[in-house]
Design a protein around this motif. Structure first.
Motif, short mmCIF file in Angstrom:
data_model
loop_
_atom_site.label_atom_id
_atom_site.label_comp_id
_atom_site.label_asym_id
_atom_site.label_seq_id
_atom_site.Cartn_x
_atom_site.Cartn_y
_atom_site.Cartn_z
N VAL A 35 0.88 -1.17 0.00
CA VAL A 35 0.00 0.00 0.00
C VAL A 35 0.91 1.21 0.00
O VAL A 35 1.65 1.45 0.96
CB VAL A 35 -0.92 0.00 1.24
N ASP A 36 0.88 1.97 -1.08
CA ASP A 36 1.78 3.12 -1.25
C ASP A 36 3.23 2.72 -1.00
O ASP A 36 3.98 3.39 -0.29
CB ASP A 36 1.38 4.27 -0.31
N ASN A 37 3.63 1.57 -1.57
CA ASN A 37 5.01 1.05 -1.51
C ASN A 37 5.45 0.69 -0.09
O ASN A 37 6.64 0.76 0.22
CB ASN A 37 6.00 2.01 -2.15
N SER A 38 4.52 0.31 0.78
CA SER A 38 4.90 -0.15 2.12
C SER A 38 3.99 -1.31 2.52
O SER A 38 2.90 -1.48 1.98
CB SER A 38 4.82 0.99 3.13
N ALA A 39 4.48 -2.12 3.48
CA ALA A 39 3.69 -3.27 3.93
C ALA A 39 4.15 -3.69 5.32
O ALA A 39 5.29 -3.46 5.71
CB ALA A 39 3.84 -4.43 2.95
N PHE A 40 3.24 -4.33 6.05
CA PHE A 40 3.54 -4.98 7.32
C PHE A 40 3.57 -6.47 7.08
O PHE A 40 2.84 -6.98 6.23
CB PHE A 40 2.49 -4.64 8.38
N PHE A 41 4.38 -7.21 7.87
CA PHE A 41 4.44 -8.66 7.74
C PHE A 41 4.79 -9.27 9.09
O PHE A 41 5.22 -8.57 10.00
CB PHE A 41 5.47 -9.08 6.68
N GLY A 42 4.58 -10.57 9.23
CA GLY A 42 4.90 -11.25 10.47
C GLY A 42 4.28 -12.63 10.54
O GLY A 42 3.61 -13.08 9.60
N ASP A 43 4.47 -13.30 11.67
CA ASP A 43 3.93 -14.64 11.87
C ASP A 43 3.80 -14.89 13.37
O ASP A 43 4.51 -14.29 14.17
CB ASP A 43 4.82 -15.70 11.23
N SER A 44 2.88 -15.78 13.73
CA SER A 44 2.66 -16.18 15.13
C SER A 44 2.76 -17.70 15.21
O SER A 44 2.39 -18.40 14.27
CB SER A 44 1.28 -15.74 15.61
N PHE A 45 3.24 -18.19 16.34
CA PHE A 45 3.46 -19.62 16.55
C PHE A 45 2.77 -20.06 17.82
O PHE A 45 2.83 -19.38 18.84
CB PHE A 45 4.96 -19.92 16.62
N GLU A 46 2.11 -21.23 17.75
CA GLU A 46 1.42 -21.78 18.91
C GLU A 46 2.42 -22.27 19.94
O GLU A 46 3.58 -22.53 19.64
CB GLU A 46 0.53 -22.94 18.48
N GLU A 47 1.94 -22.44 21.18
CA GLU A 47 2.81 -22.97 22.23
C GLU A 47 3.10 -24.45 21.97
O GLU A 47 2.43 -25.10 21.18
CB GLU A 47 2.20 -22.75 23.60
N GLY A 48 4.15 -24.93 22.64
CA GLY A 48 4.53 -26.33 22.50
C GLY A 48 5.51 -26.61 21.37
O GLY A 48 5.61 -27.74 20.91
N ASN A 49 6.21 -25.60 20.89
CA ASN A 49 7.13 -25.76 19.76
C ASN A 49 8.59 -25.46 20.11
O ASN A 49 9.37 -25.08 19.24
CB ASN A 49 6.70 -24.86 18.60
N SER A 50 8.96 -25.62 21.37
CA SER A 50 10.34 -25.32 21.77
C SER A 50 11.34 -26.09 20.92
O SER A 50 11.20 -27.29 20.69
CB SER A 50 10.54 -25.69 23.24
N GLY A 51 12.33 -25.39 20.41
CA GLY A 51 13.37 -25.99 19.58
C GLY A 51 13.05 -26.00 18.10
O GLY A 51 13.94 -26.24 17.28
N ALA A 52 11.80 -25.73 17.71
CA ALA A 52 11.43 -25.71 16.29
C ALA A 52 12.03 -24.46 15.63
O ALA A 52 12.28 -23.45 16.27
CB ALA A 52 9.92 -25.70 16.14
N THR A 53 12.27 -24.55 14.34
CA THR A 53 12.81 -23.42 13.58
C THR A 53 11.77 -22.95 12.57
O THR A 53 10.84 -23.68 12.23
CB THR A 53 14.10 -23.80 12.84
N PHE A 54 11.94 -21.73 12.09
CA PHE A 54 11.08 -21.21 11.03
C PHE A 54 11.93 -20.46 10.02
O PHE A 54 12.99 -19.94 10.34
CB PHE A 54 9.95 -20.32 11.58
N ALA A 55 11.47 -20.45 8.77
CA ALA A 55 12.09 -19.70 7.68
C ALA A 55 10.95 -19.18 6.82
O ALA A 55 10.59 -19.78 5.81
CB ALA A 55 13.04 -20.57 6.88
N ASP A 56 10.34 -18.07 7.25
CA ASP A 56 9.17 -17.52 6.57
C ASP A 56 9.58 -16.63 5.41
O ASP A 56 10.52 -15.84 5.51
CB ASP A 56 8.32 -16.70 7.55
N GLN A 57 8.83 -16.77 4.29
CA GLN A 57 9.07 -15.94 3.11
C GLN A 57 7.89 -15.00 2.91
O GLN A 57 6.74 -15.42 3.00
CB GLN A 57 9.23 -16.81 1.87
N PHE A 58 8.20 -13.74 2.62
CA PHE A 58 7.20 -12.72 2.39
C PHE A 58 7.45 -12.14 1.00
O PHE A 58 8.44 -11.44 0.78
CB PHE A 58 7.28 -11.64 3.47
N THR A 59 6.58 -12.47 0.04
CA THR A 59 6.79 -12.11 -1.36
C THR A 59 6.15 -10.77 -1.68
O THR A 59 5.14 -10.39 -1.09
CB THR A 59 6.20 -13.19 -2.29
#
Length: 179
Positions: A35-59
């Motif tokens: 929107v007018d050359n700007s954007a917000f992005f992010g992600d949320s993770f549920e509990e119980g994932n200790s030690g898990a990794t993430f590699a999120d892509q925002f296109t």
């Protein structure tokens, strides 16, 4: 008795091996709506994932004929460094997977802050990748913002320098008149 003991040992070993190899989680890829050359992005993770990794892509897609400069920042906030998640990097990629820029850490600990910049992006597809690790079984999230700005063309710099030269000439002339 011996067979049941052996079965218990095998089952315990299998359970240990499964818990140490956590899966990669995340909601990826996510298309950003600029929107007018700007954007917000992010992600949320549920509990119980200790030690898990993430590699999120925002296109996102850059349009137009003028090169664009990208500035992006991403952050996560937790009560302490051993709760929530740890952001481990942010990168800018071209749509074909070519890495264009590596981000840098501005702050780490209970609050993680990373930024990345990219210069002279031409029309085409791109994506931001955010990597991290969940450091506890608590729920966690991260968020970020990005902005694209047009790169001034050489003629713009020439006009600016010419204008500064004229202002300097007028100031010098005014000073000489006072003396």
């Amino acid at each position: 008795m011996r067979k049941s003991l052996m079965a218990a040992v095998v089952l315990a070993g299998a359970s240990l091996g499964a818990s140490s190899a956590m899966a990669q989680i995340g909601n990826s890829p996510q298309a950003l709506d600029l929107v007018d050359n700007s954007a917000f992005f992010g992600d949320s993770f549920e509990e119980g994932n200790s030690g898990a990794t993430f590699a999120d892509q925002f296109t996102f897609t850059v349009s137009g004929t003028v090169g664009q400069t990208l500035d992006a920042i991403v952050a996560s906030i937790s009560p302490t460094a051993d709760v929530g998640l740890d952001i481990t990097g942010i990168w800018l990629f071209a749509g074909d997977g070519t890495m264009l820029s590596t981000g840098s850490s501005l702050q780490t600990g209970a609050t993680d802050v990373w930024s990345v910049s990219g210069d002279n992006l031409t029309a085409g597809d791109y994506y931001l990748r955010v990597n991290g690790t969940l450091v506890s079984d608590d729920g966690a999230s991260f968020g970020g913002a990005m902005m694209l700005m047009p790169v001034p063309e050489p003629e713009t710099y020439g006009m600016m320098l010419g204008g500064l030269g004229i202002l300097g000439f007028l100031a010098r002339r005014r000073k000489a008149r006072r003396e």
